[in-house]
Enzyme design. Structure first.
Site, PDB file in Angstrom:
ATOM      1  N   THR A  37      83.049  36.780 181.111  1.00 30.25           N
ATOM      2  CA  THR A  37      83.448  36.105 179.778  1.00 30.25           C
ATOM      3  C   THR A  37      83.352  36.881 178.644  1.00 30.25           C
ATOM      4  OG1 THR A  37      83.279  34.168 178.581  1.00 30.25           O
ATOM      5  CG2 THR A  37      81.246  34.888 179.868  1.00 30.25           C
ATOM      6  N   GLN A  38      84.233  36.452 177.624  1.00 27.97           N
ATOM      7  CA  GLN A  38      84.138  37.033 176.280  1.00 27.97           C
ATOM      8  C   GLN A  38      83.084  36.507 175.532  1.00 27.97           C
ATOM      9  OE1 GLN A  38      87.944  36.704 174.149  1.00 27.97           O
ATOM     10  NE2 GLN A  38      89.037  37.561 176.184  1.00 27.97           N
ATOM     11  N   CYS A  39      82.678  35.269 175.993  1.00 26.10           N
ATOM     12  CA  CYS A  39      81.650  34.366 175.319  1.00 26.10           C
ATOM     13  C   CYS A  39      80.270  35.118 175.395  1.00 26.10           C
ATOM     14  CB  CYS A  39      81.319  32.914 175.836  1.00 26.10           C
ATOM     15  SG  CYS A  39      82.743  31.891 175.792  1.00 26.10           S
ATOM     16  N   ASP A  45      74.266  51.948 168.117  1.00 23.94           N
ATOM     17  CA  ASP A  45      75.671  51.498 168.565  1.00 23.94           C
ATOM     18  C   ASP A  45      75.989  51.539 170.017  1.00 23.94           C
ATOM     19  OD1 ASP A  45      76.236  51.331 165.748  1.00 23.94           O
ATOM     20  OD2 ASP A  45      77.194  53.494 165.731  1.00 23.94           O
ATOM     21  N   THR A  77      70.301  56.927 163.907  1.00 20.95           N
ATOM     22  CA  THR A  77      69.361  56.469 162.282  1.00 20.95           C
ATOM     23  C   THR A  77      68.004  56.920 162.295  1.00 20.95           C
ATOM     24  OG1 THR A  77      71.340  55.084 162.041  1.00 20.95           O
ATOM     25  CG2 THR A  77      69.595  54.791 160.487  1.00 20.95           C
ATOM     26  N   ASP A  81      74.798  61.361 167.726  1.00 17.14           N
ATOM     27  CA  ASP A  81      75.039  59.941 167.043  1.00 17.14           C
ATOM     28  C   ASP A  81      75.580  59.334 168.356  1.00 17.14           C
ATOM     29  OD1 ASP A  81      76.368  58.250 164.539  1.00 17.14           O
ATOM     30  OD2 ASP A  81      77.099  57.767 166.479  1.00 17.14           O
ATOM     31  N   SER A  82      74.919  57.955 168.561  1.00 13.96           N
ATOM     32  CA  SER A  82      74.971  57.476 169.998  1.00 13.96           C
ATOM     33  C   SER A  82      76.460  56.859 170.257  1.00 13.96           C
ATOM     34  CB  SER A  82      74.229  56.126 170.069  1.00 13.96           C
ATOM     35  OG  SER A  82      74.685  55.049 169.409  1.00 13.96           O
ATOM     36  N   SER A  83      77.225  57.270 169.386  1.00 18.75           N
ATOM     37  CA  SER A  83      78.756  57.005 169.735  1.00 18.75           C
ATOM     38  C   SER A  83      79.104  58.245 170.533  1.00 18.75           C
ATOM     39  CB  SER A  83      79.598  57.022 168.473  1.00 18.75           C
ATOM     40  OG  SER A  83      79.268  56.487 167.358  1.00 18.75           O
TER      41      SER A  83
HETATM   42  N1  ASP Z   1      75.735  55.478 164.307  1.00 21.32           N
HETATM   43  C1  ASP Z   1      74.351  55.281 164.715  1.00 21.32           C
HETATM   44  C2  ASP Z   1      74.040  55.534 166.180  1.00 21.32           C
HETATM   45  O1  ASP Z   1      74.252  54.861 166.819  1.00 21.32           O
HETATM   46  C3  ASP Z   1      73.665  54.005 164.213  1.00 21.32           C
HETATM   47  C4  ASP Z   1      72.433  53.630 164.710  1.00 21.32           C
HETATM   48  O2  ASP Z   1      71.554  54.864 165.021  1.00 21.32           O
HETATM   49  O3  ASP Z   1      71.944  52.681 164.418  1.00 21.32           O
HETATM   50  O4  ASP Z   1      73.848  56.681 166.506  1.00 21.32           O
END
Ligand code: ASP
Length: 347
Positions: free
Chosen positions: A280-282, A93, A16, A60-62
């Site tokens: 842990t999930q915590c 992300d 972003t 995109d970082s995904s």
């Molecule tokens: N979907 C975007 C990413 O992680 C969100 C961001 O940049 O904050 O690439």
């Protein structure tokens, strides 16, 4: 103290932060980094040099993963001697995963590597991106009176806080304070001044040359427990053919069901050489594997404690250790100790 003769390499990977609003259509478009200073004119006031380099195309970082981390390590290695610090602009992300992976891949760092990004594009009026970028750049060139980098670590700077990268988690998809480090205090807070907490920053004990690591093995898995998880699911996970390691996200201080079928599947996997780490999930606190009977049993069948490590750091650490061809015993030994400040082991 900002070193005005210093130089920073600003690497834009995507996300972003690198977007601007097309004033005619109103839609968000990727920013041309060649025009960085036109879009962020505040940068012209810095006297130190800022060179830029961008992923082409930005992602995109995904879509981040081992090959992008290797690419970043390659860029940093190639330019390591030329720059005083590095700032990586990254989508939020998966930023905590990338920061964790880089903290293992960049050994003996003596220069800052600061990841940052934003929740609102840099071209939007109310953006948090300018502030994050400007402060990250300052941190990247801040030196002590002897000319040494103040923060020779992989960090995330976001909304006033500098956090050790491998201690971070993304906690908010909306708020500007998107990251938190629950088990380790911030290394610095940016207000009127940037206040560094030197006693919390990791400084290498002896000066060793930086080492750049590229090898990663992705045959790892995160399994989050939930009440009602079925035998079929657990069995399927632990029988994935190439599986080498599992981060088992347990309850509370490291507890899991003590059902016979569950323990049997895990013990069988461990006996076949799969490394199972109890995390842990915590969000806050640590695994104390022998505190309750339900945790103790895990330890008795060979599950190892991840103490207060984040899932992000645990999974990338496993990739790094297996990537380096370590034996099962070596992987376990390294998981049980901190390599780069990623966890606090119990005394
Ligand atoms: N979907 C975007 C990413 O992680 C969100 C961001 O940049 O904050 O690439």
């Amino acid at each position: 103290m900002i070193d005005n003769n210093a130089s920073v390499l600003l690497i834009y990977t995507g996300g972003t932060i690198g977007m601007i609003e097309n004033s005619e259509t109103g839609s968000l478009e990727s920013f041309n980094f060649k025009q960085l200073k036109d879009n962020v004119p505040e940068l012209k006031r810095f006297k130190f040099t800022i060179d830029t380099l961008e992923f082409n195309p930005p992602i995109d970082s995904s879509n981040m993963g081992p090959s992008e981390w290797q690419k970043l390590v390659g860029i940093i290695q190639e330019h390591y001697d030329k720059y005083d610090g590095f700032v990586i602009l990254h989508g939020t992300d998966t930023m905590a995963y990338s920061a964790s992976a880089l903290s293992f891949m960049l050994e003996n760092l003596d220069k800052p590597v600061i990841l940052t990004g934003s929740q609102l594009p840099i071209g939007k009026m109310r953006t948090d991106g300018k502030e994050n970028l400007i402060t990250a750049l300052e941190i990247a060139v801040d030196k002590d009176p002897y000319g040494k980098a103040i923060v020779p670590e992989v960090c995330i700077f976001f909304q006033d806080y500098l956090l050790r990268g491998n201690r971070t988690t993304k906690v908010n998809a909306e708020n500007f304070e998107a990251f938190h480090s629950y088990n380790y205090p911030p290394l610095a807070e940016a207000g009127v001044h940037i206040k560094y907490e030197s006693h919390l920053i990791h400084y290498p004990a002896t000066r060793k040359p930086a080492r750049f690591h590229y090898l990663l093995d992705s045959n790892v898995m995160i399994l989050k427990l939930f009440p009602g998880i079925s035998k079929d699911v657990v069995e399927a996970v632990f029988n994935i053919p190439s599986l080498k390691g599992v981060i088992l996200e347990t309850y509370g201080s490291g507890n899991a069901p003590d059902l016979d079928w569950f323990l049997h599947i895990i013990k069988d996997a461990i006996d076949r050489g799969i490394v199972v780490v109890d995390v842990t999930q915590c969000l806050s606190g640590t695994v104390e594997i022998v505190r309750y009977q339900t945790g103790r049993i895990l330890s008795e069948i060979g599950v190892i404690s991840g103490y207060d490590i984040t899932t992000e750091a645990a999974v990338t650490k496993l990739m790094y250790l297996f990537g380096h061809g370590m034996s099962i015993k070596e992987v376990k030994d390294h998981m049980l100790c901190s390599l780069t400040g990623e966890m606090t082991t119990l005394k």
